[in-house]
Design a protein around this motif. Sequence first.
Motif, PDB file in Angstrom:
ATOM      1  N   PHE A   1      -4.830   0.919   6.285  1.00  0.00           N
ATOM      2  CA  PHE A   1      -4.712  -0.167   5.317  1.00  0.00           C
ATOM      3  C   PHE A   1      -3.985  -1.358   5.916  1.00  0.00           C
ATOM      4  O   PHE A   1      -4.367  -2.517   5.681  1.00  0.00           O
ATOM      5  CB  PHE A   1      -3.978   0.341   4.073  1.00  0.00           C
ATOM      6  CG  PHE A   1      -3.733  -0.723   3.041  1.00  0.00           C
ATOM      7  CD1 PHE A   1      -4.742  -1.144   2.202  1.00  0.00           C
ATOM      8  CD2 PHE A   1      -2.482  -1.322   2.910  1.00  0.00           C
ATOM      9  CE1 PHE A   1      -4.519  -2.133   1.254  1.00  0.00           C
ATOM     10  CE2 PHE A   1      -2.245  -2.308   1.970  1.00  0.00           C
ATOM     11  CZ  PHE A   1      -3.274  -2.713   1.134  1.00  0.00           C
ATOM     12  N   GLU A   2      -2.932  -1.109   6.696  1.00  0.00           N
ATOM     13  CA  GLU A   2      -2.164  -2.202   7.280  1.00  0.00           C
ATOM     14  C   GLU A   2      -2.976  -2.972   8.309  1.00  0.00           C
ATOM     15  O   GLU A   2      -2.937  -4.203   8.352  1.00  0.00           O
ATOM     16  CB  GLU A   2      -0.879  -1.658   7.906  1.00  0.00           C
ATOM     17  CG  GLU A   2       0.084  -1.034   6.921  1.00  0.00           C
ATOM     18  CD  GLU A   2       0.506  -1.993   5.822  1.00  0.00           C
ATOM     19  OE1 GLU A   2       0.613  -3.210   6.104  1.00  0.00           O
ATOM     20  OE2 GLU A   2       0.729  -1.546   4.690  1.00  0.00           O
TER      21      GLU A   2
ATOM     22  N   PHE B   1       3.844 -12.619   4.816  1.00  0.00           N
ATOM     23  CA  PHE B   1       2.638 -13.077   4.121  1.00  0.00           C
ATOM     24  C   PHE B   1       2.945 -14.231   3.165  1.00  0.00           C
ATOM     25  O   PHE B   1       2.181 -15.198   3.082  1.00  0.00           O
ATOM     26  CB  PHE B   1       2.006 -11.914   3.360  1.00  0.00           C
ATOM     27  CG  PHE B   1       1.180 -11.008   4.218  1.00  0.00           C
ATOM     28  CD1 PHE B   1       1.494 -10.813   5.556  1.00  0.00           C
ATOM     29  CD2 PHE B   1       0.091 -10.331   3.708  1.00  0.00           C
ATOM     30  CE1 PHE B   1       0.753  -9.976   6.362  1.00  0.00           C
ATOM     31  CE2 PHE B   1      -0.668  -9.488   4.504  1.00  0.00           C
ATOM     32  CZ  PHE B   1      -0.338  -9.304   5.833  1.00  0.00           C
TER      33      PHE B   1
ATOM     34  N   VAL C   1      -7.689  -9.067   7.848  1.00  0.00           N
ATOM     35  CA  VAL C   1      -8.312  -9.906   6.812  1.00  0.00           C
ATOM     36  C   VAL C   1      -7.415 -11.082   6.458  1.00  0.00           C
ATOM     37  O   VAL C   1      -7.896 -12.208   6.255  1.00  0.00           O
ATOM     38  CB  VAL C   1      -8.620  -9.045   5.565  1.00  0.00           C
ATOM     39  CG1 VAL C   1      -9.076  -9.927   4.406  1.00  0.00           C
ATOM     40  CG2 VAL C   1      -9.683  -8.006   5.895  1.00  0.00           C
ATOM     41  N   SER C   2      -6.115 -10.865   6.416  1.00  0.00           N
ATOM     42  CA  SER C   2      -5.197 -11.946   6.054  1.00  0.00           C
ATOM     43  C   SER C   2      -5.187 -13.041   7.116  1.00  0.00           C
ATOM     44  O   SER C   2      -5.211 -14.236   6.778  1.00  0.00           O
ATOM     45  CB  SER C   2      -3.785 -11.383   5.854  1.00  0.00           C
ATOM     46  OG  SER C   2      -3.764 -10.425   4.823  1.00  0.00           O
TER      47      SER C   2
ATOM     48  N   ARG D   1       6.868  -7.202   5.550  1.00  0.00           N
ATOM     49  CA  ARG D   1       5.511  -7.749   5.640  1.00  0.00           C
ATOM     50  C   ARG D   1       5.241  -8.748   4.512  1.00  0.00           C
ATOM     51  O   ARG D   1       4.568  -9.760   4.701  1.00  0.00           O
ATOM     52  CB  ARG D   1       4.506  -6.613   5.603  1.00  0.00           C
ATOM     53  CG  ARG D   1       3.058  -7.057   5.802  1.00  0.00           C
ATOM     54  CD  ARG D   1       2.253  -6.722   4.574  1.00  0.00           C
ATOM     55  NE  ARG D   1       2.119  -5.297   4.398  1.00  0.00           N
ATOM     56  CZ  ARG D   1       2.068  -4.718   3.200  1.00  0.00           C
ATOM     57  NH1 ARG D   1       2.200  -5.446   2.101  1.00  0.00           N
ATOM     58  NH2 ARG D   1       1.922  -3.414   3.083  1.00  0.00           N
TER      59      ARG D   1
ATOM     60  N   LEU E   1      -5.504  -4.990   6.375  1.00  0.00           N
ATOM     61  CA  LEU E   1      -4.858  -6.071   5.633  1.00  0.00           C
ATOM     62  C   LEU E   1      -4.455  -7.220   6.557  1.00  0.00           C
ATOM     63  O   LEU E   1      -4.683  -8.399   6.239  1.00  0.00           O
ATOM     64  CB  LEU E   1      -3.635  -5.528   4.900  1.00  0.00           C
ATOM     65  CG  LEU E   1      -2.823  -6.542   4.089  1.00  0.00           C
ATOM     66  CD1 LEU E   1      -3.654  -7.120   2.963  1.00  0.00           C
ATOM     67  CD2 LEU E   1      -1.553  -5.891   3.542  1.00  0.00           C
ATOM     68  N   ILE E   2      -3.864  -6.898   7.694  1.00  0.00           N
ATOM     69  CA  ILE E   2      -3.432  -7.943   8.622  1.00  0.00           C
ATOM     70  C   ILE E   2      -4.631  -8.691   9.187  1.00  0.00           C
ATOM     71  O   ILE E   2      -4.618  -9.924   9.306  1.00  0.00           O
ATOM     72  CB  ILE E   2      -2.574  -7.324   9.737  1.00  0.00           C
ATOM     73  CG1 ILE E   2      -1.254  -6.816   9.168  1.00  0.00           C
ATOM     74  CG2 ILE E   2      -2.309  -8.347  10.840  1.00  0.00           C
ATOM     75  CD1 ILE E   2      -0.407  -6.065  10.167  1.00  0.00           C
TER      76      ILE E   2
END
Length: 361
Positions: free
Chosen positions: A49-50, A146, A56-57, A142, A53-54
């Motif tokens: 997931f991390e 963000f 895509v972000s 994190r 997430l990173i």
Amino acid sequence: MGETTVKIPEGTKAPPTPLAGATADASGPGSPLGRLRRIRSPRHPRLWFEVLLIAVSYWTYSLVRNAVPEQKAQALHNADWIWGVERSLGLAFEESVNHAVNSVTWLVVAMNYYYATLHFIVTIAVLVWLYRSHPGRYAASRLILFATTGAALFGYYLYPLAPPRLMNGQNFIDTVQVHETWGSMASGNFKAVSNQYAAMPSMHIGWSLWCGLTIFALARTPWVRILGLLYPTATLIVIVATANHFWLDAVGGIICLAFGFGVSYVWYRALPHQLPQLIEDEDERPRRRRWLRRPGARPGTPAPGSAPEPTGQTTRTAQLAPPAQVARTGQAARTAPSPRRAPSSPHGPPTHSEPSTQSAP
């Protein structure tokens, strides 16, 4: 006797009697308050997931940053205004630093590569370190990163700003073009894919200061903590010496970072270093305990993480044994053969005769 009678006026209804356990259920795991509390509690991060997430972000961040209209005229006007403010404060030192560093070829080339690479390498390294060594503080840290980046996107949209190397009528040197290195996403071949007028705020400062403060707060080795504080300081020198930012852009990055810290504090009700270093996800505890209590395990062996049995617990358990068990124990004792006591003799101590195991002839 001792009972209290409550009289209810006619025409009114008695308030409903709360059910047993209603207060506990209001904040229980299945209630909305309980679910919100669980979401806001630190949880063990999941690697897949991390990573997703990173990735895509950062893709979204780059897409939005480069999709902001460049507004060249407004960006150049804002750069002239920033330069005027710094000169009025007597702190317009960017041009002097830029020329001084440009005279040392090896130093300016190293700074160009520093600007292009460490911005990503150090940030990812700190995230990996948090994930491995401080999983209980990872999510809060994190979230700071963000939220800081999200605030920067509003700055790029609301206040387009040209970097010093693109100003008109000034003597700044674009160190990437002069020394033919790739130290800026807005120089050379990267001009077509990057917004050149997104200098305010500086995320080089926002991210590097986040790294430095995180390392300083959580590292145990003194020299590592010192390096954590030196990293954003060196980054400030690099962004000014390569003419990619004004020092006021760094102030904008610090303001965005302060916003990120505020968001994380409101959500987790504590700063990252105040949260536990290690944490076990409550959703994984039952599965882990069932796995530990597998068939064939030696009975009586406590599961890892369980509380040790207090000293004397076995003795107290034996003393509080059920009457039936005590009765069975006494019955077994009565049925077992016991040695017979011989009559006492006046000439000496009593003697014991062993029971005969042989039959008479």
